[in-house]
Design an enzyme around this catalytic site. Structure first.
Site, PDB file in Angstrom:
ATOM      1  N   LYS A 289       0.871  -1.193  -0.064  1.00  0.00           N
ATOM      2  CA  LYS A 289      -0.171  -0.023   0.076  1.00  0.00           C
ATOM      3  C   LYS A 289       0.850   1.287  -0.029  1.00  0.00           C
ATOM      4  CE  LYS A 289      -2.350  -1.151   3.854  1.00  0.00           C
ATOM      5  NZ  LYS A 289      -1.601  -2.232   4.007  1.00  0.00           N
TER       6      LYS A 289
ATOM      7  N   ARG B 222      -9.777   0.633   8.209  1.00  0.00           N
ATOM      8  CA  ARG B 222      -9.261  -0.615   8.552  1.00  0.00           C
ATOM      9  C   ARG B 222     -10.438  -1.396   9.498  1.00  0.00           C
ATOM     10  NH1 ARG B 222      -3.601   0.551   8.854  1.00  0.00           N
ATOM     11  NH2 ARG B 222      -2.116  -1.250   9.168  1.00  0.00           N
TER      12      ARG B 222
ATOM     13  N   ARG C 181      12.164  -5.582   4.990  1.00  0.00           N
ATOM     14  CA  ARG C 181      11.618  -3.982   4.732  1.00  0.00           C
ATOM     15  C   ARG C 181      12.316  -3.257   5.658  1.00  0.00           C
ATOM     16  NH1 ARG C 181       5.430  -1.723   5.177  1.00  0.00           N
ATOM     17  NH2 ARG C 181       5.346  -2.395   7.088  1.00  0.00           N
TER      18      ARG C 181
ATOM     19  N   ARG D 266      10.872  -0.977  10.951  1.00  0.00           N
ATOM     20  CA  ARG D 266      10.032  -0.473  11.748  1.00  0.00           C
ATOM     21  C   ARG D 266       9.836  -1.377  12.989  1.00  0.00           C
ATOM     22  NH1 ARG D 266       4.563   0.554   8.300  1.00  0.00           N
ATOM     23  NH2 ARG D 266       3.437  -0.540  10.294  1.00  0.00           N
TER      24      ARG D 266
ATOM     25  N   ARG E  55      -0.713  -8.166  13.796  1.00  0.00           N
ATOM     26  CA  ARG E  55      -1.155  -7.350  12.944  1.00  0.00           C
ATOM     27  C   ARG E  55      -1.790  -8.149  11.774  1.00  0.00           C
ATOM     28  NH1 ARG E  55       4.040  -4.553  10.825  1.00  0.00           N
ATOM     29  NH2 ARG E  55       2.700  -3.263   9.538  1.00  0.00           N
TER      30      ARG E  55
HETATM   31  P1  AMP Z   1       0.489   0.995   8.884  1.00  0.00           P
HETATM   32  O1  AMP Z   1       1.843   1.802   8.603  1.00  0.00           O
HETATM   33  O2  AMP Z   1      -0.777   1.142   8.033  1.00  0.00           O
HETATM   34  O3  AMP Z   1       0.878  -0.643   8.830  1.00  0.00           O
HETATM   35  O4  AMP Z   1      -0.081   1.168  10.275  1.00  0.00           O
HETATM   36  C1  AMP Z   1       0.829   0.922  11.555  1.00  0.00           C
HETATM   37  C2  AMP Z   1       0.053   0.835  13.096  1.00  0.00           C
HETATM   38  O5  AMP Z   1      -0.702   2.269  12.992  1.00  0.00           O
HETATM   39  C3  AMP Z   1      -1.261  -0.018  12.684  1.00  0.00           C
HETATM   40  O6  AMP Z   1      -0.725  -1.452  13.127  1.00  0.00           O
HETATM   41  C4  AMP Z   1      -2.174   0.334  13.868  1.00  0.00           C
HETATM   42  O7  AMP Z   1      -1.503   0.306  15.146  1.00  0.00           O
HETATM   43  C5  AMP Z   1      -1.892   1.774  13.454  1.00  0.00           C
HETATM   44  N1  AMP Z   1      -3.014   2.398  12.524  1.00  0.00           N
HETATM   45  C6  AMP Z   1      -2.820   2.807  11.265  1.00  0.00           C
HETATM   46  N2  AMP Z   1      -3.933   3.145  10.404  1.00  0.00           N
HETATM   47  C7  AMP Z   1      -5.016   2.744  11.306  1.00  0.00           C
HETATM   48  C8  AMP Z   1      -6.233   2.666  11.211  1.00  0.00           C
HETATM   49  N3  AMP Z   1      -6.868   3.218  10.122  1.00  0.00           N
HETATM   50  N4  AMP Z   1      -7.162   2.341  12.238  1.00  0.00           N
HETATM   51  C9  AMP Z   1      -6.548   1.941  13.490  1.00  0.00           C
HETATM   52  N5  AMP Z   1      -5.052   1.804  13.421  1.00  0.00           N
HETATM   53  C10 AMP Z   1      -4.395   2.376  12.734  1.00  0.00           C
END
Ligand code: AMP
Length: 214
Positions: free
Chosen positions: A13, A88, A126, A159, A170
Site C-alpha cells: 500500500k 481498517r 523491509r 519499523r 497485525r
Molecule cells: P500501517 O503503517 O498502516 O501498517 O499502520 C501501523 C499501525 O498504525 C497499525 O498497526 C495500527 O496500530 C495503526 N493504524 C494505522 N492506521 C490505522 C487505522 N486506520 N485504524 C486503526 N489503527 C491504525
C-alpha cells in the site's frame, strides 16, 4: 479521484500509494505515517496511539476518524486523495461514508491480494528511510549502499512493529477487523482485486488498469 488502497500489512500500500500519488497528483493520506509522526513528536495524538501501534493493535476508531476528518478537510484533498491504511474497520468505513456524504463516495477501492508467506517475508526484509520515508527491501529492492537511502542519504531503519511477533498480531487483526471490508466495498460496487505478489512495476500497471488510468 478518491481511492482507497486495501490489503494486509506488507501488501504494498505504501509503495504503490506513493507512486499513485505522483501519477494522479493527489495527496496520499497514510494513517500509519500520520500516527508514527505524532508518536515521534510526542503530541497528544501520539501519546494516545503509541501503545496500540507498538503492539500491532488498532488505534480506536474515533481517534483515527478524527484525524481523517481533519486531514481530508485540508484544501489539497478537495479534488481527490489516496487513502493508505484507512479504513481498517467497518465502523471506519461507515464514518468515512458519512464524512464524504453529499460530496459523493469513493471512486475505487483497490484490494492488494498477496499470500501470507509473501507478506511475512516482505516485512522481515523491509527497511525505511528515517528521513524521507522511501521504502526498500533487502531481497528485491536493495539500496545502492547498505543502510543508506538512495534518494536523500538518510539512514535506513526497520519499523519496530515489523518484528515477527508483532507482524503475526497485525495479520490476525487484519483478518478479523479489516478483511470484512472486501465484502463491504464489493457491495458498494467499487472494489477491484489486484494480484500484488509480483514485481512492483507489474503490480503498479495492474493498479492503474483497476482505476481506469491506463
Ligand atoms: P500501517 O503503517 O498502516 O501498517 O499502520 C501501523 C499501525 O498504525 C497499525 O498497526 C495500527 O496500530 C495503526 N493504524 C494505522 N492506521 C490505522 C487505522 N486506520 N485504524 C486503526 N489503527 C491504525
Amino acid at each position: 479521484m478518491r481511492i482507497v488502497l486495501l490489503g494486509p500489512p506488507g501488501s504494498g500500500k505504501g509503495t504503490h500509494g506513493k507512486r499513485l500519488g505522483e501519477a494522479l497528483n493527489a495527496p496520499i493520506v497514510a494513517t500509519g505515517d500520520i500516527l508514527r509522526q505524532a508518536i515521534q513528536e510526542g503530541t497528544a495524538l501520539g501519546k494516545s496511539a503509541q501503545e496500540h501501534v507498538r503492539s500491532g493493535r488498532l488505534v480506536p476508531d474515533e481517534v483515527v476518524l478524527g484525524l481523517i476528518e481533519t486531514r481530508l478537510g485540508r484544501a489539497d484533498a478537495t479534488r481527490g486523495f489516496i487513502l493508505d491504511g484507512f479504513p481498517r474497520t467497518v465502523a471506519q468505513a461507515e464514518g468515512l461514508k458519512a464524512l464524504l456524504g453529499s460530496n459523493g463516495g469513493l471512486d475505487r477501492v483497490v484490494n492488494l491480494v498477496v499470500p501470507t508467506e509473501v507478506v511475512v517475508n516482505r516485512l522481515r526484509d523491509r527497511w525505511l528511510c528515517s528521513q524521507c520515508g522511501a521504502i526498500y527491501n533487502t531481497s528485491t529492492a536493495k539500496p545502492k549502499v547498505a543502510g543508506i537511502c538512495d534518494r536523500c542519504g538518510g539512514a535506513l531503519q526497520q519499523r519496530t512493529d515489523d518484528e515477527p511477533e508483532t507482524v503475526r498480531r497485525r495479520l490476525e487483526v487484519y483478518a478479523r477487523e479489516t478483511a470484512p471490508l472486501v465484502a463491504y466495498y464489493q457491495r458498494e460496487s467499487v472494489l477491484r482485486n489486484v494480484d500484488a505478489s509480483g514485481p512492483v512495476t507489474e503490480v503498479f500497471e495492474a493498479i492503474q488498469r483497476a482505476i481506469g488510468k491506463s
